[in-house]
Scaffold this active site. Structure first.
Site, PDB file in Angstrom:
ATOM      1  N   LYS A 216     -17.930 -25.481  -2.792  1.00  0.00           N
ATOM      2  CA  LYS A 216     -17.515 -25.536  -1.384  1.00  0.00           C
ATOM      3  C   LYS A 216     -18.593 -26.235  -0.569  1.00  0.00           C
ATOM      4  O   LYS A 216     -19.758 -25.840  -0.609  1.00  0.00           O
ATOM      5  CB  LYS A 216     -17.266 -24.131  -0.836  1.00  0.00           C
ATOM      6  CG  LYS A 216     -16.775 -24.109   0.604  1.00  0.00           C
ATOM      7  CD  LYS A 216     -16.398 -22.707   1.045  1.00  0.00           C
ATOM      8  CE  LYS A 216     -17.592 -21.851   1.383  1.00  0.00           C
ATOM      9  NZ  LYS A 216     -18.260 -22.256   2.654  1.00  0.00           N
TER      10      LYS A 216
ATOM     11  N   LYS B  67     -13.203 -25.685   8.501  1.00  0.00           N
ATOM     12  CA  LYS B  67     -12.586 -24.744   9.452  1.00  0.00           C
ATOM     13  C   LYS B  67     -11.946 -25.509  10.611  1.00  0.00           C
ATOM     14  O   LYS B  67     -12.219 -25.244  11.789  1.00  0.00           O
ATOM     15  CB  LYS B  67     -13.594 -23.713   9.947  1.00  0.00           C
ATOM     16  CG  LYS B  67     -14.074 -22.777   8.851  1.00  0.00           C
ATOM     17  CD  LYS B  67     -14.910 -21.625   9.399  1.00  0.00           C
ATOM     18  CE  LYS B  67     -15.336 -20.695   8.274  1.00  0.00           C
ATOM     19  NZ  LYS B  67     -16.329 -21.319   7.371  1.00  0.00           N
TER      20      LYS B  67
ATOM     21  N   ALA C 143      -9.898 -26.704  13.550  1.00  0.00           N
ATOM     22  CA  ALA C 143      -9.310 -25.888  14.614  1.00  0.00           C
ATOM     23  C   ALA C 143      -9.039 -26.751  15.834  1.00  0.00           C
ATOM     24  O   ALA C 143      -9.578 -26.526  16.914  1.00  0.00           O
ATOM     25  CB  ALA C 143     -10.238 -24.731  14.977  1.00  0.00           C
ATOM     26  N   ASP C 144      -8.201 -27.756  15.661  1.00  0.00           N
ATOM     27  CA  ASP C 144      -7.949 -28.699  16.748  1.00  0.00           C
ATOM     28  C   ASP C 144      -6.455 -28.967  16.861  1.00  0.00           C
ATOM     29  O   ASP C 144      -5.647 -28.363  16.154  1.00  0.00           O
ATOM     30  CB  ASP C 144      -8.729 -30.002  16.500  1.00  0.00           C
ATOM     31  CG  ASP C 144      -9.284 -30.581  17.793  1.00  0.00           C
ATOM     32  OD1 ASP C 144      -8.501 -30.701  18.762  1.00  0.00           O
ATOM     33  OD2 ASP C 144     -10.477 -30.917  17.830  1.00  0.00           O
ATOM     34  N   ILE C 145      -6.101 -29.879  17.747  1.00  0.00           N
ATOM     35  CA  ILE C 145      -4.696 -30.240  17.895  1.00  0.00           C
ATOM     36  C   ILE C 145      -4.222 -30.920  16.607  1.00  0.00           C
ATOM     37  O   ILE C 145      -5.037 -31.414  15.817  1.00  0.00           O
ATOM     38  CB  ILE C 145      -4.476 -31.155  19.116  1.00  0.00           C
ATOM     39  CG1 ILE C 145      -5.196 -32.499  18.920  1.00  0.00           C
ATOM     40  CG2 ILE C 145      -4.940 -30.465  20.396  1.00  0.00           C
ATOM     41  CD1 ILE C 145      -4.829 -33.532  19.982  1.00  0.00           C
TER      42      ILE C 145
ATOM     43  N   GLY D 214     -19.083 -14.129   1.674  1.00  0.00           N
ATOM     44  CA  GLY D 214     -19.866 -12.993   2.160  1.00  0.00           C
ATOM     45  C   GLY D 214     -20.557 -12.198   1.077  1.00  0.00           C
ATOM     46  O   GLY D 214     -21.229 -11.208   1.364  1.00  0.00           O
TER      47      GLY D 214
ATOM     48  N   GLN E  93     -24.997 -11.893   2.717  1.00  0.00           N
ATOM     49  CA  GLN E  93     -24.321 -11.184   3.805  1.00  0.00           C
ATOM     50  C   GLN E  93     -24.035  -9.724   3.459  1.00  0.00           C
ATOM     51  O   GLN E  93     -23.587  -8.970   4.318  1.00  0.00           O
ATOM     52  CB  GLN E  93     -23.011 -11.887   4.173  1.00  0.00           C
ATOM     53  CG  GLN E  93     -23.203 -13.234   4.863  1.00  0.00           C
ATOM     54  CD  GLN E  93     -21.889 -13.751   5.415  1.00  0.00           C
ATOM     55  OE1 GLN E  93     -21.261 -13.136   6.282  1.00  0.00           O
ATOM     56  NE2 GLN E  93     -21.464 -14.895   4.908  1.00  0.00           N
TER      57      GLN E  93
ATOM     58  N   LYS F 145     -20.392  -7.331  -2.230  1.00  0.00           N
ATOM     59  CA  LYS F 145     -20.599  -7.136  -3.668  1.00  0.00           C
ATOM     60  C   LYS F 145     -19.422  -7.750  -4.431  1.00  0.00           C
ATOM     61  O   LYS F 145     -18.269  -7.416  -4.157  1.00  0.00           O
ATOM     62  CB  LYS F 145     -20.695  -5.649  -4.016  1.00  0.00           C
ATOM     63  CG  LYS F 145     -21.729  -4.878  -3.206  1.00  0.00           C
ATOM     64  CD  LYS F 145     -23.146  -5.276  -3.546  1.00  0.00           C
ATOM     65  CE  LYS F 145     -24.156  -4.400  -2.803  1.00  0.00           C
ATOM     66  NZ  LYS F 145     -25.540  -4.858  -3.009  1.00  0.00           N
TER      67      LYS F 145
END
Length: 213
Positions: A33, A63, A65-67, A167, A171, A174
């Site tokens: 990623k 991520k 996140a637009d038009i 995560g 973070q 587990k």
């Protein structure tokens, strides 16, 4: 070796370092990623290079996140560079998500792993799950830091939609717990790429997941 469920989040800036870590850990990964830090630091071509070095799927974690038109313009270039999957936010609405899905495999964020996700995203999770069930993306993002939320999201999703969980590691999540909760894939970043021996760290997490699966 069983098929891996481990995804390496390669959140570094440097091209050479990224390629080295990816090559050393590839044996234990399902995918790599890439996020904005690596793309900003090394250029979009890093997607092509990682794919060549590892032979693995590449997830572009933008991520979006637009038009719809802007999402389409960005996703087009990213898929063109060789990305197999693009991550998009669902809260901007179905048309923005569909603009990405029309170009390639898409993963929708339904809940994030950091504490701040509880402020605005978690209250919208049910609606985002409904959106995913309607549109049928490859998968959704759910928080490994909260296994109970992973279990909830998994229970509400269509079974063919994958649950992908960031995560784990730095973070606090587990791998064992989140796989038991229903995660299909586990994303790990800092615990691997900041390790003195990234290959060994990837192997250890791979084995942990394999034992549960």
């Amino acid at each position: 070796m069983k098929e891996s469920r481990l995804i390496l989040a390669l959140d570094v800036y440097e091209r050479e370092r990224a390629l080295e870590i990816a090559e050393r850990t590839a044996e234990y990964l399902w995918a790599v990623k890439v996020n904005w830090p690596l793309i900003i630091g090394s250029g979009l071509k890093i997607i092509t290079e990682l794919k060549q070095v590892t032979g693995l799927p590449i997830i572009a974690d933008l991520k979006l996140a637009d038009i719809p038109n802007t999402n389409r313009l960005i996703a087009s270039k990213v898929f063109e560079a060789g990305a197999d999957y693009v991550i998009a936010h669902g809260f901007v609405g179905r048309e923005s998500v569909k603009a990405v899905m029309e170009l390639g495999e898409t993963i929708i964020v339904v809940e994030m792993s950091h504490p701040g996700a509880g402020e605005f995203i978690q209250p919208a999770t049910d609606g985002l799950i409904e959106l995913a069930n309607e549109l049928g993306p490859f998968g959704v993002i759910a928080p490994a830091t909260r296994p109970e939320r992973v279990a909830y999201i998994r229970s509400k999703l269509r079974p063919e939609i994958k649950v992908i969980t960031p995560g784990v590691g730095a973070q606090g999540g587990k791998a064992e717990e989140v796989v038991k909760a229903g995660a299909d894939y586990v994303i790990v970043g800092r615990s691997i790429y900041t390790s003195k021996n990234p290959r060994e760290s990837a192997r250890r997490i791979f084995e942990e997941i394999k034992e549960v699966v």
